[in-house]
Scaffold this motif. Sequence first.
Motif, mmCIF file in Angstrom:
data_model
loop_
_atom_site.group_PDB
_atom_site.id
_atom_site.type_symbol
_atom_site.label_atom_id
_atom_site.label_comp_id
_atom_site.label_asym_id
_atom_site.label_seq_id
_atom_site.Cartn_x
_atom_site.Cartn_y
_atom_site.Cartn_z
ATOM 1 N N GLY A 187 -9.145 -1.773 -5.956
ATOM 2 C CA GLY A 187 -9.222 -3.074 -5.297
ATOM 3 C C GLY A 187 -8.390 -3.171 -4.028
ATOM 4 O O GLY A 187 -8.363 -4.214 -3.376
ATOM 5 N N ARG A 188 -7.710 -2.107 -3.660
ATOM 6 C CA ARG A 188 -6.915 -2.099 -2.430
ATOM 7 C C ARG A 188 -7.804 -1.660 -1.270
ATOM 8 O O ARG A 188 -8.496 -0.663 -1.368
ATOM 9 N N GLN A 189 -7.755 -2.396 -0.172
ATOM 10 C CA GLN A 189 -8.615 -2.110 0.975
ATOM 11 C C GLN A 189 -7.930 -1.135 1.932
ATOM 12 O O GLN A 189 -7.498 -1.505 3.012
ATOM 13 N N MET A 190 -7.804 0.114 1.524
ATOM 14 C CA MET A 190 -7.185 1.118 2.375
ATOM 15 C C MET A 190 -8.263 2.056 2.909
ATOM 16 O O MET A 190 -9.055 2.592 2.140
ATOM 17 N N ASP A 191 -8.267 2.216 4.236
ATOM 18 C CA ASP A 191 -9.172 3.180 4.861
ATOM 19 C C ASP A 191 -8.325 4.209 5.609
ATOM 20 O O ASP A 191 -7.090 4.163 5.578
ATOM 21 N N MET A 192 -8.980 5.122 6.307
ATOM 22 C CA MET A 192 -8.264 6.189 6.988
ATOM 23 C C MET A 192 -7.302 5.647 8.036
ATOM 24 O O MET A 192 -6.195 6.155 8.186
ATOM 25 N N ALA A 193 -7.692 4.605 8.757
ATOM 26 C CA ALA A 193 -6.822 4.030 9.795
ATOM 27 C C ALA A 193 -5.533 3.486 9.179
ATOM 28 O O ALA A 193 -4.434 3.690 9.717
ATOM 29 N N LEU B 188 -8.687 8.057 -0.856
ATOM 30 C CA LEU B 188 -9.154 6.770 -0.341
ATOM 31 C C LEU B 188 -10.158 6.119 -1.293
ATOM 32 O O LEU B 188 -10.068 4.915 -1.559
ATOM 33 N N VAL B 189 -11.077 6.902 -1.829
ATOM 34 C CA VAL B 189 -12.042 6.364 -2.801
ATOM 35 C C VAL B 189 -11.292 5.846 -4.031
ATOM 36 O O VAL B 189 -11.566 4.745 -4.529
ATOM 37 N N GLU C 107 -1.723 4.983 9.683
ATOM 38 C CA GLU C 107 -0.626 4.130 10.148
ATOM 39 C C GLU C 107 0.562 4.201 9.183
ATOM 40 O O GLU C 107 1.710 4.267 9.619
ATOM 41 N N ILE C 108 0.305 4.190 7.885
ATOM 42 C CA ILE C 108 1.392 4.300 6.906
ATOM 43 C C ILE C 108 2.147 5.619 7.103
ATOM 44 O O ILE C 108 3.381 5.637 7.163
ATOM 45 N N VAL C 109 1.425 6.722 7.241
ATOM 46 C CA VAL C 109 2.059 8.037 7.419
ATOM 47 C C VAL C 109 2.862 8.061 8.721
ATOM 48 O O VAL C 109 4.004 8.525 8.750
ATOM 49 N N ALA C 110 2.279 7.550 9.798
ATOM 50 C CA ALA C 110 2.931 7.617 11.114
ATOM 51 C C ALA C 110 4.145 6.708 11.233
ATOM 52 O O ALA C 110 5.093 7.035 11.944
ATOM 53 N N TYR D 281 0.834 -1.199 0.000
ATOM 54 C CA TYR D 281 0.000 0.000 0.000
ATOM 55 C C TYR D 281 0.872 1.254 0.000
ATOM 56 O O TYR D 281 0.577 2.228 -0.685
ATOM 57 N N SER D 282 1.944 1.220 0.789
ATOM 58 C CA SER D 282 2.838 2.374 0.854
ATOM 59 C C SER D 282 3.504 2.636 -0.496
ATOM 60 O O SER D 282 3.630 3.788 -0.926
ATOM 61 N N LYS D 283 3.905 1.573 -1.179
ATOM 62 C CA LYS D 283 4.506 1.737 -2.509
ATOM 63 C C LYS D 283 3.505 2.357 -3.491
ATOM 64 O O LYS D 283 3.849 3.220 -4.278
ATOM 65 N N PHE D 284 2.254 1.902 -3.440
ATOM 66 C CA PHE D 284 1.232 2.458 -4.320
ATOM 67 C C PHE D 284 0.959 3.917 -3.955
ATOM 68 O O PHE D 284 0.822 4.771 -4.831
#
Length: 190
Positions: free
Chosen positions: A48-54, A41-42, A58-61, A10-13
């Motif tokens: 097809g990636r299941q990324m939400d705000m949480a 996020l939308v 976490e990726i940013v932090a 997800y971070s790479k994308f």
Amino acid sequence: MGDGSKYKKYSKFLSLVLRHKPEAAGISLDAHGWAQVGDLLVGIQGTGRQMDMAVLEEIVATDEKQRYSFNQDKTKIRANQGHSLSVDLGFREQEPPEFLYHGTASRFVGSILAEGLKPMGRQYVHLSKDAETAVKVGERHGKPAVLLVHSRTMRQAGIPFYLSENGIWLTEKVLAEYLELITVFQKGGF
């Protein structure tokens, strides 16, 4: 975050979208590189990636290179540097230390010492504040080599330097006359 993170893909994308191809998530960046978090996020979920705000928080932090920043109310996000797109990140000129460092693969040293450092598809040349960090950067590209950059001399010649939010020094290019090969590193030592 580390390389074994559950969110590495997800971070790479996210890096691809925020630095190079926002259209990969069906979004656009403003002139300063910001994306609307809701749209992002939308757009990412639409791939097809299941990324939400949480997950995004976490990726940013936890990103060990601190690649991303939110605005104050977390409605916008951007990459801190490394863009191939032309964006104005609002950097102010900074006085660099006497020396900075550039890590690269040893196979590139000859051409760099002849032609200098160029941004190579990015907006800026990225420089490290210490040789250890430069070695890690060089290792990503092969057998590492570290170049010493005479940054204060460059600055005295009128060449601007900028410092990104995550501590990376940036400049538009480094002429060969300001470079010096420190060493080529071997695995396990110098």
